[in-house]
Scaffold this motif. Structure first.
Motif, PDB file in Angstrom:
ATOM      1  N   PHE A 312      -2.288   1.250  -8.651  1.00 30.54           N
ATOM      2  CA  PHE A 312      -1.688   1.473  -7.337  1.00 30.54           C
ATOM      3  C   PHE A 312      -0.873   2.768  -7.280  1.00 30.54           C
ATOM      4  O   PHE A 312      -0.861   3.456  -6.254  1.00 30.54           O
ATOM      5  N   ASN A 313      -0.189   3.109  -8.378  1.00 30.20           N
ATOM      6  CA  ASN A 313       0.562   4.371  -8.388  1.00 30.20           C
ATOM      7  C   ASN A 313      -0.377   5.572  -8.274  1.00 30.20           C
ATOM      8  O   ASN A 313      -0.107   6.527  -7.540  1.00 30.20           O
ATOM      9  N   TYR A 333      -3.175   6.694   5.562  1.00 31.09           N
ATOM     10  CA  TYR A 333      -1.911   5.978   5.762  1.00 31.09           C
ATOM     11  C   TYR A 333      -2.106   4.467   5.597  1.00 31.09           C
ATOM     12  O   TYR A 333      -1.281   3.785   4.971  1.00 31.09           O
ATOM     13  N   LEU A 334      -3.184   3.929   6.165  1.00 33.67           N
ATOM     14  CA  LEU A 334      -3.441   2.490   6.049  1.00 33.67           C
ATOM     15  C   LEU A 334      -3.600   2.066   4.593  1.00 33.67           C
ATOM     16  O   LEU A 334      -3.021   1.062   4.152  1.00 33.67           O
ATOM     17  N   ASN A 335      -4.398   2.834   3.845  1.00 31.28           N
ATOM     18  CA  ASN A 335      -4.625   2.475   2.451  1.00 31.28           C
ATOM     19  C   ASN A 335      -3.376   2.657   1.606  1.00 31.28           C
ATOM     20  O   ASN A 335      -3.106   1.860   0.701  1.00 31.28           O
ATOM     21  N   ARG A 336      -2.617   3.711   1.891  1.00 31.87           N
ATOM     22  CA  ARG A 336      -1.371   3.893   1.132  1.00 31.87           C
ATOM     23  C   ARG A 336      -0.394   2.780   1.459  1.00 31.87           C
ATOM     24  O   ARG A 336       0.355   2.321   0.576  1.00 31.87           O
ATOM     25  N   SER A 337      -0.414   2.317   2.702  1.00 31.74           N
ATOM     26  CA  SER A 337       0.425   1.172   3.073  1.00 31.74           C
ATOM     27  C   SER A 337       0.085  -0.044   2.224  1.00 31.74           C
ATOM     28  O   SER A 337       0.974  -0.729   1.700  1.00 31.74           O
ATOM     29  N   ALA A 338      -1.228  -0.294   2.056  1.00 31.56           N
ATOM     30  CA  ALA A 338      -1.657  -1.442   1.238  1.00 31.56           C
ATOM     31  C   ALA A 338      -1.258  -1.255  -0.219  1.00 31.56           C
ATOM     32  O   ALA A 338      -0.849  -2.215  -0.899  1.00 31.56           O
ATOM     33  N   ALA A 339      -1.375  -0.009  -0.725  1.00 30.38           N
ATOM     34  CA  ALA A 339      -0.995   0.257  -2.118  1.00 30.38           C
ATOM     35  C   ALA A 339       0.503   0.055  -2.314  1.00 30.38           C
ATOM     36  O   ALA A 339       0.945  -0.523  -3.323  1.00 30.38           O
ATOM     37  N   TYR A 340       1.298   0.518  -1.348  1.00 29.56           N
ATOM     38  CA  TYR A 340       2.745   0.296  -1.426  1.00 29.56           C
ATOM     39  C   TYR A 340       3.068  -1.202  -1.424  1.00 29.56           C
ATOM     40  O   TYR A 340       3.964  -1.662  -2.138  1.00 29.56           O
ATOM     41  N   SER A 341       2.338  -1.965  -0.607  1.00 28.19           N
ATOM     42  CA  SER A 341       2.562  -3.416  -0.572  1.00 28.19           C
ATOM     43  C   SER A 341       2.303  -4.034  -1.939  1.00 28.19           C
ATOM     44  O   SER A 341       3.059  -4.912  -2.398  1.00 28.19           O
ATOM     45  N   SER A 342       1.239  -3.575  -2.609  1.00 27.36           N
ATOM     46  CA  SER A 342       0.926  -4.093  -3.944  1.00 27.36           C
ATOM     47  C   SER A 342       1.989  -3.707  -4.957  1.00 27.36           C
ATOM     48  O   SER A 342       2.142  -4.369  -5.990  1.00 27.36           O
ATOM     49  N   LEU A 343       2.732  -2.640  -4.664  1.00 21.01           N
ATOM     50  CA  LEU A 343       3.833  -2.214  -5.538  1.00 21.01           C
ATOM     51  C   LEU A 343       5.169  -2.799  -5.078  1.00 21.01           C
ATOM     52  O   LEU A 343       6.224  -2.402  -5.590  1.00 21.01           O
ATOM     53  N   ASN A 344       5.101  -3.722  -4.102  1.00 15.37           N
ATOM     54  CA  ASN A 344       6.296  -4.387  -3.558  1.00 15.37           C
ATOM     55  C   ASN A 344       7.264  -3.401  -2.897  1.00 15.37           C
ATOM     56  O   ASN A 344       8.475  -3.621  -2.873  1.00 15.37           O
ATOM     57  N   ASN A 345       6.719  -2.329  -2.360  1.00 10.84           N
ATOM     58  CA  ASN A 345       7.528  -1.352  -1.633  1.00 10.84           C
ATOM     59  C   ASN A 345       7.285  -1.575  -0.141  1.00 10.84           C
ATOM     60  O   ASN A 345       6.514  -0.869   0.502  1.00 10.84           O
ATOM     61  N   SER A 346       7.936  -2.587   0.398  1.00  9.58           N
ATOM     62  CA  SER A 346       7.659  -3.020   1.767  1.00  9.58           C
ATOM     63  C   SER A 346       8.106  -1.992   2.814  1.00  9.58           C
ATOM     64  O   SER A 346       7.475  -1.860   3.865  1.00  9.58           O
TER      65      SER A 346
END
Length: 660
Positions: A312-313, A333-346
């Motif tokens: 994810f990073n 932006y959408l995909n980075r949003s999902a990656a941030y979610s997987s990193l618990n960066n809400s």
């Protein structure tokens, strides 16, 4: 190829006209013979001799323009054809070839104007109609292109190229039967016409007859096994037939033949991703970015694979690069949003999702329309482009621009020592002989000659050692003579005895405070020694984990700062002693360039060129600096001049940066 045949036919027709001056005759004849033999850089040298003599010779400009055209220097060709037309504004072929050159530069309006003028002067030239049709194809004026090819065939009913090109126009108008019929006719006229098989293959492909497309591509490969283009097209047909193994084999072959073909790496990465070979796909996408570092889709696709692999990073990093290059990229932006979610960066996930929705809403809820809205901009084309002309590495037919080279600035110029019997050997590097070195020739052993160059083919270390051993016994040299110590410094420098060489130059300067060449060579040697020390430190460090690389950099930077100041002082001293010594400005420009002071580098190159307008290396390095600073117009003009003056690598740079 038909175009090549046409031009070479013209060369043969003009090869023996009488001229009033024998010298002009000689160089024109040699230049035209070079063109006939496809020795384009040699042809340019011969035509330069005529042009530099001050004679306004139409033939010299015209034929030099043809040579530049075949080397991919379309800017330079345009200028030469323009100069030819100033001398003779009635020559149809000059308008024709200038029009074709301008077409290659995508200046389609001026290209059509020139081709129209060519037809006004020679209305029954089928080749001009073909060229005009090609321009209309680029402009997507397919019906106009059909008319042009029709006129060409009315003049020359057996012109295979006109049939093929008309077939492609029909293909674009979805007339597949008519397109195939035209290609069939071209093949009947010339069964060895590779391009006809390739073009017919694309028609079969577009009409979804993939098996027949593969047959045509196979025949094209049989005719030209080292041409990467039919392999690339066959890969697409094989993919459509679900032959993934064959597809990969063809992509592999394209890359073998054309190692910088970014589009093929991109396509192969997509296929490897499709068959879940993710690590190999990432390698291919990384290769694309080495060649086209601002390609937005490559960052995005590589990010998607890393996302799939739960890196994810890494995914966030690639999506971020894509967004930085193209801020309106909603999917990134959408995909980075999902990656941030997987990193618990809400927080970041929410910000990216909101931005994506704003972008999508602005484009009428259509993801794809975001790209389409920008598709006509030059920046969009730059970030979407792939290096893919399918010629890389094919150096045949004199086209040295297809060499696969690493592009770097021309190295510093210095005094080079040669054995007299090697001075007549042809070398690619330039050798300059300012008057200042004439005194050296009279003072040093008779079998030695000197010139200013960055040519590495002077005497070697072993020979330098032998000469140094005999130097004290040379009657011409005196032990307390500054030139004696200069000679010892020169010989030790060749042997890479840096400290001994510097010490000898120091003594030479102490004996003669105005010894320009001693300052010049001491500066050159100090820079060479600085680079040698850096490499030595890198290789001598023990293998370990930690801050070794950082420490090397810190140590080198300290030494570099002090040494660079000494080098600049020596070049400044040279310039003070002789403000017309262009080579010192050039070398100082290189130092400024490497230090990142590009404006100072350009200023130094400017002065060097003002003093010596045939200093090819200065044009080349100034061109690279302009291109690095995104000033491609000035960069390409300079690169054309560098090529004209004999730097062969200039044509490779022109191909990559100036021919689009």
């Amino acid at each position: 190829m038909k175009r090549l045949t046409l031009i070479l036919t013209i060369i043969v027709l003009f090869i023996f006209p009488a001229k009033s001056q024998v010298r002009t005759d000689l160089f024109l004849y040699k230049g035209r013979m070079d063109l006939y033999n496809k020795e384009y850089t040699s042809a340019i040298r011969n035509f330069n001799t005529i042009i530099n003599s001050g004679k306004e010779d139409f033939d010299a400009y015209f034929f030099r323009g043809i040579a530049k055209y075949y080397l991919g220097d379309f800017h330079g060709a345009d200028k030469d054809f323009t100069n030819a037309l100033k001398i003779n504004p009635f020559y149809s072929y000059a308008y024709h070839y200038r029009g074709v050159s301008r077409g290659m530069l995508q200046d389609y309006t001026k290209a059509l104007e020139d081709l129209t003028k060519a037809l006004q002067r020679k209305p029954f030239n089928a080749e001009v109609y073909i060229s005009k049709g090609n321009i209309n194809m680029q402009l997507k004026n397919y019906n106009e292109a059909l008319d042009d090819y029709k006129h060409a065939l009315e003049i020359d009913t057996e012109n295979a190229l006109a049939y093929v090109n008309r077939g492609m126009a029909k293909k674009m108008l979805k007339d597949y039967d008519g397109a195939i019929e035209d290609c069939n006719r071209a093949i009947q006229l010339n069964i060895f016409f590779t391009d006809a098989f390739i073009k017919r293959g694309t028609i079969y492909h577009d009409s979804e007859n993939y098996k027949q497309a593969v047959v045509d591509y196979k025949q094209a490969i049989k005719l030209e096994p080292n041409n990467p283009l039919p392999y690339f097209y066959r890969a697409a047909a094989r993919f459509a037939l679900l032959d993934y193994t064959g597809t990969l084999e063809d992509y592999d072959k394209v890359i073998e033949l054309d190692p910088r073909n970014a589009l093929t790496y991109f396509k192969r990465a997509g296929l490897k991703s499709y068959i879940s070979a993710y690590n190999e796909a990432i390698e291919d996408y990384s290769k694309v970015l080495e060649i086209n570092p601002e390609n937005v889709l490559t960052y995005y696709n590589r990010g998607c694979i890393k996302h799939e692999m739960k890196d994810f990073n890494g995914a966030v990093e690639d999506y971020s690069n894509a967004i930085e290059i193209f801020p309106a990229f909603a999917n990134a932006y959408l995909n980075r949003s999902a990656a941030y979610s997987s990193l618990n960066n809400s927080i970041s996930a929410h910000e990216d999702y909101s931005q994506a929705m704003l972008l999508i809403e602005a484009q009428n809820n259509n993801y794809d329309s975001i790209f389409h809205a920008h598709s006509d901009s030059a920046y969009y084309k730059k970030i979407m482009e792939f290096e893919s002309d399918f010629n890389e590495g094919q150096e045949g037919f004199g086209r040295i621009q297809n060499k696969n080279i690493y592009i770097e600035i021309e190295e510093n110029l210095q005094l080079v020592c040669y054995e007299n019997d090697t001075m007549d050997i042809s070398r690619e590097k330039h050798n300059y002989n300012p008057e200042i070195i004439s005194d050296l020739i009279s003072r040093y052993p008779d079998n030695l000659s000197f010139s200013i160059s960055n040519d590495p083919s002077g005497i070697n270390a072993k020979r330098a050692n032998e000469i140094e051993f005999k130097a004290p016994n040379c009657e011409i040299l005196q032990p307390r003579d500054a030139k004696y110590y200069f000679f010892i410094g020169l010989l030790n420098g060749i042997q890479q005895n840096y400290y001994s060489a510097i010490a000898a130059y120091d003594i030479a300067i102490s004996l003669d405070k105005k010894f320009l060449l001693a300052y010049f060579m001491r500066a050159n040697l100090q820079y060479e020694m600085l680079n040698y020390q850096k490499q030595s430190e890198e290789y001598s460090q023990p293998l370990s984990i930690g801050q070794v690389d950082d420490q090397i950099a810190i140590n080198y930077k300290k030494k570099q700062s002090n040494t660079i100041a000494k080098i600049i002082r020596d070049y400044n001293r040279v310039i003070k002693l002789d403000p017309q010594f262009s080579y010192a400005y050039f070398n100082r420009g290189n130092i400024n360039n490497i230090q990142g002071d590009y404006s100072a580098a350009i200023k130094d190159y400017n002065i060097a060129i003002e003093i010596n307008d045939e200093l090819a290396e200065a044009y080349f390095n100034r061109a690279l600096t302009f291109i690095f600073l995104n000033d491609t117009k000035n960069g390409c003009n300079d690169m054309s001049k560098a090529g004209e003056l004999g730097i062969h690598n200039a044509y490779n740079v022109i191909k990559r940066y100036c021919s689009k």
